[in-house]
Design a protein around this motif. Structure first.
Motif, PDB file in Angstrom:
ATOM      1  N   UNK A 136       0.726  -1.329   0.013  1.00  0.00           N
ATOM      2  CA  UNK A 136      -0.026   0.006   0.061  1.00  0.00           C
ATOM      3  C   UNK A 136       0.886   1.344   0.019  1.00  0.00           C
ATOM      4  N   UNK A 137       2.049   1.215   0.792  1.00  0.00           N
ATOM      5  CA  UNK A 137       2.820   2.446   0.687  1.00  0.00           C
ATOM      6  C   UNK A 137       3.566   2.602  -0.697  1.00  0.00           C
ATOM      7  N   UNK A 138       3.761   1.644  -1.101  1.00  0.00           N
ATOM      8  CA  UNK A 138       4.424   2.032  -2.608  1.00  0.00           C
ATOM      9  C   UNK A 138       3.467   2.373  -3.449  1.00  0.00           C
ATOM     10  N   UNK A 139       2.114   1.998  -3.474  1.00  0.00           N
ATOM     11  CA  UNK A 139       1.102   2.542  -4.243  1.00  0.00           C
ATOM     12  C   UNK A 139       0.860   3.967  -3.923  1.00  0.00           C
ATOM     13  N   UNK A 140       1.010   4.452  -2.844  1.00  0.00           N
ATOM     14  CA  UNK A 140       0.634   5.861  -2.728  1.00  0.00           C
ATOM     15  C   UNK A 140       1.908   6.649  -2.935  1.00  0.00           C
ATOM     16  N   UNK A 141       3.029   6.117  -2.584  1.00  0.00           N
ATOM     17  CA  UNK A 141       4.379   6.841  -3.092  1.00  0.00           C
ATOM     18  C   UNK A 141       4.517   7.211  -4.801  1.00  0.00           C
ATOM     19  N   UNK A 142       3.566   5.949  -5.350  1.00  0.00           N
ATOM     20  CA  UNK A 142       3.844   6.396  -6.842  1.00  0.00           C
ATOM     21  C   UNK A 142       2.567   7.438  -7.385  1.00  0.00           C
ATOM     22  N   UNK A 143       1.715   7.841  -6.293  1.00  0.00           N
ATOM     23  CA  UNK A 143       0.678   8.640  -6.751  1.00  0.00           C
ATOM     24  C   UNK A 143      -0.453   8.029  -6.778  1.00  0.00           C
ATOM     25  N   UNK A 144      -0.558   6.644  -6.493  1.00  0.00           N
ATOM     26  CA  UNK A 144      -2.078   6.074  -6.579  1.00  0.00           C
ATOM     27  C   UNK A 144      -2.861   5.961  -5.376  1.00  0.00           C
ATOM     28  N   UNK A 197      -6.319  -3.317  -5.133  1.00  0.00           N
ATOM     29  CA  UNK A 197      -5.700  -2.836  -5.990  1.00  0.00           C
ATOM     30  C   UNK A 197      -5.217  -1.506  -6.255  1.00  0.00           C
ATOM     31  N   UNK A 198      -4.232  -1.094  -7.021  1.00  0.00           N
ATOM     32  CA  UNK A 198      -3.636   0.333  -6.664  1.00  0.00           C
ATOM     33  C   UNK A 198      -4.223   0.874  -8.007  1.00  0.00           C
ATOM     34  N   UNK A 199      -4.841   2.009  -7.811  1.00  0.00           N
ATOM     35  CA  UNK A 199      -5.654   2.864  -8.673  1.00  0.00           C
ATOM     36  C   UNK A 199      -5.075   4.205  -9.033  1.00  0.00           C
ATOM     37  N   UNK A 200      -4.307   4.511 -10.321  1.00  0.00           N
ATOM     38  CA  UNK A 200      -3.650   5.564 -10.936  1.00  0.00           C
ATOM     39  C   UNK A 200      -2.261   5.689 -10.279  1.00  0.00           C
ATOM     40  N   UNK A 227      -0.432   1.666 -11.211  1.00  0.00           N
ATOM     41  CA  UNK A 227      -2.166   1.603 -11.704  1.00  0.00           C
ATOM     42  C   UNK A 227      -2.020   0.208 -12.025  1.00  0.00           C
ATOM     43  N   UNK A 228      -3.279  -0.574 -11.315  1.00  0.00           N
ATOM     44  CA  UNK A 228      -3.758  -1.877 -11.892  1.00  0.00           C
ATOM     45  C   UNK A 228      -2.637  -2.817 -11.193  1.00  0.00           C
TER      46      UNK A 228
END
Length: 73
Positions: free
Chosen positions: A46-54, A60-63, A67-68
């Protein structure tokens, strides 16, 4: 005479396949040393998803950059 032919065939086969066998052994040793086994390229935390702007939605990670991708704890 037959033994010499067999040995020659064995050495020739080993010489031709040597790079493949060496590469497979190196790849196995590299993976066993440090790569986490539970995360594949299509999974992020989840942290990696948020760090990437998602944003995390469900599993799933959206955006963003991830993304996806599937979210893994």
């Amino acid at each position: 005479m037959g033994i010499r032919r067999i040995l020659a065939a064995v050495f020739a086969t080993a010489a031709l396949a040597g790079l493949g066998l060496t590469g497979a052994a190196t790849a196995t040793a590299t993976t066993a040393q440090g790569a986490p086994t539970y995360v594949t390229p299509s999974q992020v935390t989840p942290d990696q998803c948020r760090e990437g702007g998602g944003t995390v939605e469900g599993f799933g990670c959206v955006g963003g950059a991830d993304d996806g991708r599937l979210i893994v704890d």
